[in-house]
Scaffold this motif. Structure first.
Motif, PDB file in Angstrom:
ATOM      1  N   VAL A 177      41.834  24.040  70.209  1.00  0.00           N
ATOM      2  CA  VAL A 177      41.389  25.226  70.954  1.00  0.00           C
ATOM      3  C   VAL A 177      39.880  25.393  70.803  1.00  0.00           C
ATOM      4  CG1 VAL A 177      43.582  26.446  70.709  1.00  0.00           C
ATOM      5  CG2 VAL A 177      41.840  26.677  68.930  1.00  0.00           C
ATOM      6  N   LYS A 178      39.301  26.195  71.682  1.00  0.00           N
ATOM      7  CA  LYS A 178      37.882  26.500  71.594  1.00  0.00           C
ATOM      8  C   LYS A 178      37.628  27.540  70.501  1.00  0.00           C
ATOM      9  CE  LYS A 178      36.694  25.424  76.383  1.00  0.00           C
ATOM     10  NZ  LYS A 178      36.053  24.153  76.006  1.00  0.00           N
ATOM     11  N   SER A 179      36.388  27.591  70.045  1.00  0.00           N
ATOM     12  CA  SER A 179      35.986  28.557  69.035  1.00  0.00           C
ATOM     13  C   SER A 179      34.932  29.486  69.633  1.00  0.00           C
ATOM     14  CB  SER A 179      35.422  27.837  67.807  1.00  0.00           C
ATOM     15  OG  SER A 179      36.371  26.948  67.266  1.00  0.00           O
ATOM     16  N   ALA A 180      34.583  30.501  68.892  1.00  0.00           N
ATOM     17  CA  ALA A 180      33.547  31.424  69.342  1.00  0.00           C
ATOM     18  C   ALA A 180      32.885  32.062  68.132  1.00  0.00           C
ATOM     19  CB  ALA A 180      34.136  32.491  70.255  1.00  0.00           C
ATOM     20  N   VAL A 181      31.657  32.475  68.321  1.00  0.00           N
ATOM     21  CA  VAL A 181      30.899  33.146  67.262  1.00  0.00           C
ATOM     22  C   VAL A 181      30.732  34.613  67.644  1.00  0.00           C
ATOM     23  CG1 VAL A 181      28.709  33.243  65.996  1.00  0.00           C
ATOM     24  CG2 VAL A 181      29.701  31.027  66.643  1.00  0.00           C
ATOM     25  N   ILE A 182      31.061  35.489  66.705  1.00  0.00           N
ATOM     26  CA  ILE A 182      30.902  36.923  66.930  1.00  0.00           C
ATOM     27  C   ILE A 182      30.042  37.527  65.826  1.00  0.00           C
ATOM     28  CG2 ILE A 182      33.058  37.245  68.215  1.00  0.00           C
ATOM     29  CD1 ILE A 182      34.336  38.248  65.630  1.00  0.00           C
ATOM     30  N   ARG A 183      29.456  38.675  66.165  1.00  0.00           N
ATOM     31  CA  ARG A 183      28.644  39.390  65.173  1.00  0.00           C
ATOM     32  C   ARG A 183      29.155  40.824  65.062  1.00  0.00           C
ATOM     33  NH1 ARG A 183      22.923  38.370  66.349  1.00  0.00           N
ATOM     34  NH2 ARG A 183      23.246  39.698  68.167  1.00  0.00           N
ATOM     35  N   LEU A 184      29.370  41.263  63.833  1.00  0.00           N
ATOM     36  CA  LEU A 184      29.781  42.635  63.544  1.00  0.00           C
ATOM     37  C   LEU A 184      28.619  43.348  62.875  1.00  0.00           C
ATOM     38  CD1 LEU A 184      32.470  40.897  63.639  1.00  0.00           C
ATOM     39  CD2 LEU A 184      33.431  42.583  62.085  1.00  0.00           C
ATOM     40  N   THR A 185      28.249  44.493  63.407  1.00  0.00           N
ATOM     41  CA  THR A 185      27.164  45.289  62.826  1.00  0.00           C
ATOM     42  C   THR A 185      27.709  46.664  62.473  1.00  0.00           C
ATOM     43  OG1 THR A 185      25.572  44.126  64.243  1.00  0.00           O
ATOM     44  CG2 THR A 185      24.826  46.152  63.154  1.00  0.00           C
ATOM     45  N   ARG A 186      27.538  47.053  61.241  1.00  0.00           N
ATOM     46  CA  ARG A 186      28.089  48.327  60.759  1.00  0.00           C
ATOM     47  C   ARG A 186      27.551  49.492  61.576  1.00  0.00           C
ATOM     48  NH1 ARG A 186      30.896  51.879  59.136  1.00  0.00           N
ATOM     49  NH2 ARG A 186      31.307  52.490  56.989  1.00  0.00           N
ATOM     50  N   ASN A 187      28.465  50.351  62.051  1.00  0.00           N
ATOM     51  CA  ASN A 187      28.041  51.525  62.797  1.00  0.00           C
ATOM     52  C   ASN A 187      27.766  52.702  61.842  1.00  0.00           C
ATOM     53  OD1 ASN A 187      30.557  52.684  62.147  1.00  0.00           O
ATOM     54  ND2 ASN A 187      31.480  52.088  64.099  1.00  0.00           N
ATOM     55  N   LYS A 188      27.610  53.874  62.379  1.00  0.00           N
ATOM     56  CA  LYS A 188      27.225  55.022  61.552  1.00  0.00           C
ATOM     57  C   LYS A 188      28.413  55.813  61.013  1.00  0.00           C
ATOM     58  CE  LYS A 188      22.746  55.581  63.832  1.00  0.00           C
ATOM     59  NZ  LYS A 188      21.845  56.483  64.596  1.00  0.00           N
ATOM     60  N   VAL A 189      29.630  55.354  61.281  1.00  0.00           N
ATOM     61  CA  VAL A 189      30.815  56.065  60.807  1.00  0.00           C
ATOM     62  C   VAL A 189      31.003  55.791  59.309  1.00  0.00           C
ATOM     63  CG1 VAL A 189      33.317  56.324  61.013  1.00  0.00           C
ATOM     64  CG2 VAL A 189      31.929  55.938  63.063  1.00  0.00           C
ATOM     65  N   THR A 190      30.808  56.793  58.504  1.00  0.00           N
ATOM     66  CA  THR A 190      30.996  56.631  57.056  1.00  0.00           C
ATOM     67  C   THR A 190      32.400  57.022  56.628  1.00  0.00           C
ATOM     68  OG1 THR A 190      30.100  58.848  56.681  1.00  0.00           O
ATOM     69  CG2 THR A 190      28.555  57.000  56.555  1.00  0.00           C
ATOM     70  N   GLU A 191      32.986  57.963  57.373  1.00  0.00           N
ATOM     71  CA  GLU A 191      34.321  58.444  57.021  1.00  0.00           C
ATOM     72  C   GLU A 191      35.009  58.975  58.271  1.00  0.00           C
ATOM     73  OE1 GLU A 191      36.325  61.669  53.907  1.00  0.00           O
ATOM     74  OE2 GLU A 191      34.210  61.104  53.736  1.00  0.00           O
ATOM     75  N   LEU A 192      36.271  58.663  58.435  1.00  0.00           N
ATOM     76  CA  LEU A 192      37.031  59.178  59.570  1.00  0.00           C
ATOM     77  C   LEU A 192      37.382  60.647  59.342  1.00  0.00           C
ATOM     78  CD1 LEU A 192      39.528  56.219  60.233  1.00  0.00           C
ATOM     79  CD2 LEU A 192      37.356  56.686  61.388  1.00  0.00           C
ATOM     80  N   PRO A 193      37.517  61.419  60.422  1.00  0.00           N
ATOM     81  CA  PRO A 193      37.877  62.836  60.272  1.00  0.00           C
ATOM     82  C   PRO A 193      39.367  63.042  60.011  1.00  0.00           C
ATOM     83  CG  PRO A 193      37.626  62.303  62.581  1.00  0.00           C
ATOM     84  CD  PRO A 193      37.232  61.064  61.818  1.00  0.00           C
TER      85      PRO A 193
END
Length: 255
Positions: A177-193
């Motif tokens: 199968v093919k592969s892919a590269v992804i990037r995850l960048t932390r958002n500003k959510v520190t805690e869920l309500p």
């Protein structure tokens, strides 16, 4: 430098294309000096990480043959941990934040992301190569067929970018199968309500019965689901909707 595949594959396909390797490493930002590479193998990404003088490179590798190879061929690599990333207490090895990068083994890529999610307050950025279908699932928005558990849980705390597709021919052995590269960048959510434990339970229960309406898939969690969600299916809900639904279930259960 020669990169030879170790005898034990461990479900991993080793990248051999130097241009792709350089492109993956270049996708990693410069905001954090400590970086952890998961499963470096023969060091095809490691060599380019070490070229970046601003980075303090750490690697974790389960295969002993690969560890020995890295020790003998990368004298500048000071932090080599011969451990299983999924079982070791990686976060305690760092005093502060660290980025994560790697060509993640296909068979455990989802588990790797769940582990990263648990360490999210220390991991502001992730660059990973995974199976193309997994990358699409993680990056997908609600309303699509591939939108699922990983999509919601990761997007609750990270901004996801699908960077580029990688063909089968640049690996040894070539995957089917093919592969892919992804990037995850932390958002500003520190805690869920809402309760994070309940949020995870709601998301997993909903997608485990994804063809059913939520009033059926979540009936064991909440018998009287809020009307605006009762007749919907999980892929129709955005991350914000799942958070809102969890908050409302929490309020119902606490009455």
């Amino acid at each position: 430098m020669s990169f030879v595949r170790p005898k034990k594959n461990l479900g991993q396909h080793f990248l051999t294309d130097q241009n792709i390797a350089r492109k993956i490493v270049d996708s990693l930002g410069t905001g954090v000096s400590d970086v952890l590479e998961i499963g470096p193998g023969m060091g095809v990404l490691t060599q380019y990480l070490l070229h970046r003088s601003e980075l303090n490179v750490h690697v974790v590798e389960i295969d002993r043959e690969s560890v020995e190879y890295l020790k003998h061929n990368f004298s500048d690599l000071k932090h080599i941990w011969s451990e299983d990333f999924l079982k070791s207490d990686i976060s305690s090895k760092f005093k502060g934040e660290f980025s994560v990068i790697g060509n993640f083994p296909y068979n455990i890529s989802s588990q790797i992301f769940f582990r990263i999610l648990a360490m999210r307050n220390q991991v502001p950025e992730v660059v990973g190569m995974v199976q193309k279908e997994v990358a699409e699932r993680i990056a997908s928005k609600h309303g699509t067929k591939v939108y699922g558990i990983l999509s919601v849980l990761l997007q609750a705390f990270y901004d996801i970018e699908y960077l580029f597709t990688v063909s089968e021919g640049v690996f040894n052995p070539p995957p089917k199968v093919k592969s892919a590269v992804i990037r995850l960048t932390r958002n500003k959510v520190t805690e869920l309500p809402c309760s994070e434990e309940l949020f995870v339970k709601v998301v997993k229960s909903a997608f485990n019965l994804r063809r059913k309406m939520l009033r059926n898939s979540l009936k064991e969690i909440c018998e009287s689901l809020p009307e605006e969600y009762a007749q919907k299916r999980p892929e129709q809900l955005s991350v914000a909707d799942f958070v809102d639904l969890t908050c409302k279930i929490e309020n119902i259960e606490n009455r």
